[in-house]
Each structure stands twice: as structure tokens, then as C-alpha cells.
Design a protein around this motif. Structure first.
Motif, mmCIF file in Angstrom:
data_model
loop_
_atom_site.group_PDB
_atom_site.id
_atom_site.type_symbol
_atom_site.label_atom_id
_atom_site.label_comp_id
_atom_site.label_asym_id
_atom_site.label_seq_id
_atom_site.Cartn_x
_atom_site.Cartn_y
_atom_site.Cartn_z
ATOM 1 N N GLU A 275 0.945 -1.256 0.027
ATOM 2 C CA GLU A 275 0.060 0.014 0.065
ATOM 3 C C GLU A 275 0.477 1.259 0.058
ATOM 4 O O GLU A 275 1.575 1.130 0.386
ATOM 5 N N GLY A 276 0.499 2.297 -0.777
ATOM 6 C CA GLY A 276 0.802 3.779 -0.868
ATOM 7 C C GLY A 276 0.443 4.173 -1.226
ATOM 8 O O GLY A 276 -0.307 4.597 -1.655
ATOM 9 N N GLY A 277 1.471 5.525 -2.475
ATOM 10 C CA GLY A 277 0.711 5.977 -3.289
ATOM 11 C C GLY A 277 2.264 7.125 -3.002
ATOM 12 O O GLY A 277 3.367 7.302 -2.639
ATOM 13 N N ARG A 278 2.063 8.523 -3.942
ATOM 14 C CA ARG A 278 2.147 9.689 -3.881
ATOM 15 C C ARG A 278 1.834 10.288 -2.419
ATOM 16 O O ARG A 278 1.073 10.748 -2.696
ATOM 17 N N PHE A 279 3.365 11.234 -2.049
ATOM 18 C CA PHE A 279 3.089 11.927 -0.563
ATOM 19 C C PHE A 279 3.863 13.154 -0.752
ATOM 20 O O PHE A 279 5.336 12.836 -1.132
ATOM 21 N N GLY A 280 3.376 14.260 0.284
ATOM 22 C CA GLY A 280 4.015 15.007 -0.230
ATOM 23 C C GLY A 280 4.088 16.222 0.964
ATOM 24 O O GLY A 280 3.754 15.596 2.119
ATOM 25 N N LYS A 281 5.403 16.619 1.166
ATOM 26 C CA LYS A 281 5.407 17.018 2.729
ATOM 27 C C LYS A 281 5.840 18.243 2.463
ATOM 28 O O LYS A 281 6.687 18.599 1.857
ATOM 29 N N VAL A 282 5.585 19.476 3.365
ATOM 30 C CA VAL A 282 5.754 20.771 3.380
ATOM 31 C C VAL A 282 6.266 21.633 4.479
ATOM 32 O O VAL A 282 5.581 20.716 5.540
ATOM 33 N N LEU A 283 6.876 21.920 4.718
ATOM 34 C CA LEU A 283 7.814 22.536 5.888
ATOM 35 C C LEU A 283 7.595 24.303 5.143
ATOM 36 O O LEU A 283 8.147 24.599 4.316
ATOM 37 N N ILE A 284 6.772 24.657 6.796
ATOM 38 C CA ILE A 284 6.531 26.268 6.138
ATOM 39 C C ILE A 284 7.302 26.717 7.311
ATOM 40 O O ILE A 284 7.085 26.519 8.601
ATOM 41 N N ARG A 285 7.760 28.309 7.091
ATOM 42 C CA ARG A 285 8.639 28.260 7.662
ATOM 43 C C ARG A 285 8.194 29.959 7.753
ATOM 44 O O ARG A 285 8.031 30.726 7.377
ATOM 45 N N LEU A 286 8.194 30.005 9.317
ATOM 46 C CA LEU A 286 7.550 31.248 9.693
ATOM 47 C C LEU A 286 8.566 32.339 10.740
ATOM 48 O O LEU A 286 7.947 33.638 10.863
ATOM 49 N N GLN A 287 9.954 31.676 10.763
ATOM 50 C CA GLN A 287 10.761 32.305 10.721
ATOM 51 C C GLN A 287 11.996 32.721 9.975
ATOM 52 O O GLN A 287 12.125 31.347 9.506
ATOM 53 N N GLU A 288 13.109 32.683 9.874
ATOM 54 C CA GLU A 288 14.254 32.373 8.927
ATOM 55 C C GLU A 288 13.510 32.396 7.675
ATOM 56 O O GLU A 288 13.813 31.425 6.802
ATOM 57 N N GLN A 289 12.427 33.015 7.061
ATOM 58 C CA GLN A 289 11.761 33.160 5.494
ATOM 59 C C GLN A 289 13.009 32.952 4.220
ATOM 60 O O GLN A 289 12.698 32.057 3.578
ATOM 61 N N ASN A 290 14.093 33.201 5.008
ATOM 62 C CA ASN A 290 15.512 32.739 3.451
ATOM 63 C C ASN A 290 16.124 31.600 3.450
ATOM 64 O O ASN A 290 15.719 30.065 3.917
ATOM 65 N N MET A 291 16.514 31.340 2.086
ATOM 66 C CA MET A 291 16.503 30.152 1.771
ATOM 67 C C MET A 291 17.753 29.285 2.861
ATOM 68 O O MET A 291 18.731 30.101 3.446
ATOM 69 N N TYR A 292 17.291 28.660 3.465
ATOM 70 C CA TYR A 292 18.390 27.254 4.409
ATOM 71 C C TYR A 292 19.731 26.340 3.854
ATOM 72 O O TYR A 292 18.665 26.106 2.529
ATOM 73 N N VAL A 293 20.630 27.093 3.854
ATOM 74 C CA VAL A 293 21.783 26.424 3.824
ATOM 75 C C VAL A 293 22.199 25.748 4.848
ATOM 76 O O VAL A 293 22.835 26.464 6.016
ATOM 77 N N GLU A 294 22.245 24.505 4.453
ATOM 78 C CA GLU A 294 23.100 23.106 5.581
ATOM 79 C C GLU A 294 24.093 23.698 5.735
ATOM 80 O O GLU A 294 25.118 24.077 5.950
ATOM 81 N N GLU A 295 24.381 23.922 7.530
ATOM 82 C CA GLU A 295 25.591 23.692 7.905
ATOM 83 C C GLU A 295 27.055 23.151 8.136
ATOM 84 O O GLU A 295 26.772 21.500 8.085
#
Length: 295
Positions: A275-295
Motif C-alpha cells: 500500500e502507498g502512493g505519492r505523498f507530499g511533505k511541506v515545511l513552512i517557515r514562519l521565521q528565517e524565511q530566507n533559503m536555508y543552507v545546511e551547515e
């Protein structure tokens, strides 16, 4: 302004959308708040077996890779079930408020989180739509509000209600297309004469309205499958409910076709269904809304 760029129109369209998860459940006579009562233990086993733990770890690690910290942060887990994400959040040092509407799931949640004595998990039961957020002190109270595959997300008003509890991040996951099942794929052509075609779901409304309403967010769409074991009787009932959910014939003729197909093709006592399918994951940024760059 053309309708495509008018959020008011799309908010109303989503409200009137007749094929969301919550509506499909109600159409089948199932209360979304207690939909997992009868399969709480099976869901709990799937959540904490090796395959289930890997699924949870992938989500938690994706959040971590996008800058979400867990140590010492406050998380509201809406639709926590038996703790499929509450437990890994707590293991990583988060203070978790776990909200769940199903009484059997709440009991399992208590068992699974009892070991967190120093950083105790707070469990809240009830229906999220009925919670007085202001009175509860939940307005912008959590670093992360986490909602995974939960029918509390059913229109834009419900999204805004969720976002009102978040201070830094909100995570929402939903199906991108209608659910797939290996057994359903086999029997639908026998019932309808046509191959089953997954339909795009209300995730499209969520993404479009986040964009139109000015939110900063990251999204990921993947195809996920899990293997579930059913007895022949459970597989039959599961498939009939699935047909009803998706507005496909769920009458005695269909039941007879499914039953015969299972009998002829699955002689074992247990049937493995993918069982399954296509799933969407959304992370909404309410602060620090600029592009995140991994440290």
C-alpha cells in the motif's frame, strides 16, 4: 484578477471539494476522529517495526536537514496516533505535546511514551477542531507544529488554525494522489473493466494557497510503499472500504468478485498487500524565511 491568482476563490474551491480524506471517510460511515479505533494495534505494529521506524527516521532526518532542531524545542504533534513521530521527537530531546482523538491510540501512546520521565510527553485527547487555542495557550506556542497524514487538514481554515499554533515551523504531509493498493489494482479492472488510475488530491490546494498567501515553504513529493499482512477476511473488508472511499462500486457484485479473486490467488492464511502512493511533505517557515543552507 484572474481566478488562478485569487486566493479567495481557491479557498472556497477547497471548502467545496468533495473528495478529501475526511469526506471520503464520512461517505463510508466512518468518523475521521475515530477512524483508527479498530486498527490501532495493527497500525502501532506497523509504526514501530523495522520498516516503520525507517519511514519515521526519513521524515525526521529530512526536517533536521532543513534546519529544524529538536533538542529542547517544543513540538505539537497533531494526530499523533500511538507515537509514530512523538517517540522519535522525544528521543531527540524535544518537549512534545501529542494530540490524538482515538481512545485506543491514546492508550498505546501512553504506553509508548511512558519511558520519557525526565522530558515527559504531554498527551491531549479530543477533536482538534473543538480545541480553544487561545484558552489552551497554544497561540504561537510551539517551535514546530507537526501534522502527518491527518484528516484535520481539510480546507484552508483548518490550515490557518494549525499555523496559528506555530512559532517557527509547521510541517504538513498529505497524499498527492489517491492511495494505491496492490490488491485494489488487481480487482478494480475486474469490477469496472478499467485499470485503476490514481487521482490528484487536495494537496494541490494546500500548495497553491501557501503560495498565493505569501508563505515561505519547502516541499518534497515522494512515492512511498509499505507492506501490510491481512487475513483473507480482513483483506476483503479492507478492499470494500477502499472501494467505497473512492466512489467505486462497493455492492454485493463487487464483494463477490473480490472474495473470489482472493480465494483463487491468495491461498495462504496471510496476504501481503503493498500500500502507498505519492505523498507530499511541506515545511513552512514562519521565521528565517530566507533559503536555508545546511551547515
Amino acid at each position: 484578477m484572474k481566478p488562478f491568482f485569487n486566493p479567495t476563490i481557491w479557498q472556497q474551491e477547497w471548502k467545496e471539494y468533495g473528495d478529501g480524506a475526511a469526506i471520503r471517510m464520512k461517505r463510508s460511515g466512518i468518523d475521521p476522529a475515530t477512524a483508527f479505533n479498530g486498527k490501532a494495534h495493527k497500525f502501532n505494529e506497523q509504526s514501530f517495526n523495522e520498516e516503520g521506524r525507517r519511514r519515521s527516521a526519513r521524515i525526521v532526518n529530512w526536517l533536521s536537514s532543513r534546519g529544524v532542531k529538536f533538542e529542547g524545542t517544543s513540538i505539537l504533534d497533531i494526530g499523533a496516533a500511538s507515537g509514530v513521530f512523538t517517540v522519535p521527537f522525544a528521543e531527540r530531546g524535544a518537549r512534545v505535546t501529542a494530540f490524538e482523538s482515538s481512545p485506543p491510540q491514546v492508550e498505546l501512546l501512553k504506553e509508548n511514551t511512558a519511558r520519557f520521565t525526565e522530558n515527559k510527553v504531554e498527551i491531549v485527547s479530543g477533536e482538534f477542531e473543538q480545541i480553544d487555542i487561545e484558552a489552551k495557550g497554544w497561540n504561537e506556542a510551539f517551535d514546530l507544529v507537526f501534522v502527518s497524514m491527518c484528516p484535520v487538514v481539510h480546507d484552508w481554515d483548518s490550515v490557518e488554525r494549525i499555523l496559528s499554533c506555530a512559532r517557527r515551523f509547521a510541517y504538513i504531509s498529505m497524499p498527492v494522489s489517491s492511495a494505491e493498493s496492490s490488491l485494489v489494482n488487481e480487482v478494480v479492472p475486474l469490477i469496472t473493466g478499467e485499470k485503476f488510475q490514481p487521482k490528484i488530491t487536495e494537496m494541490a490546494f494546500l500548495l497553491h494557497l501557501l503560495c498565493l498567501n505569501g508563505y515561505a515553504y519547502e516541499t518534497l513529493v515522494t512515492r512511498e510503499l509499505k507492506t501490510t499482512e491481512f487475513t483473507p477476511e480482513e483483506a476483503l473488508e479492507h478492499t470494500m472500504i477502499w472501494l467505497s472511499h473512492h466512489n467505486l462500486p462497493a455492492d454485493e457484485r463487487s464483494r463477490s468478485i473480490v472474495k473470489q479473486h482472493i480465494r483463487q490467488n491468495y491461498p495462504a492464511d496471510l496476504i501481503q498487500i503493498h500500500e502507498g502512493g505519492r505523498f507530499g511533505k511541506v515545511l513552512i517557515r514562519l521565521q528565517e524565511q530566507n533559503m536555508y543552507v545546511e551547515e
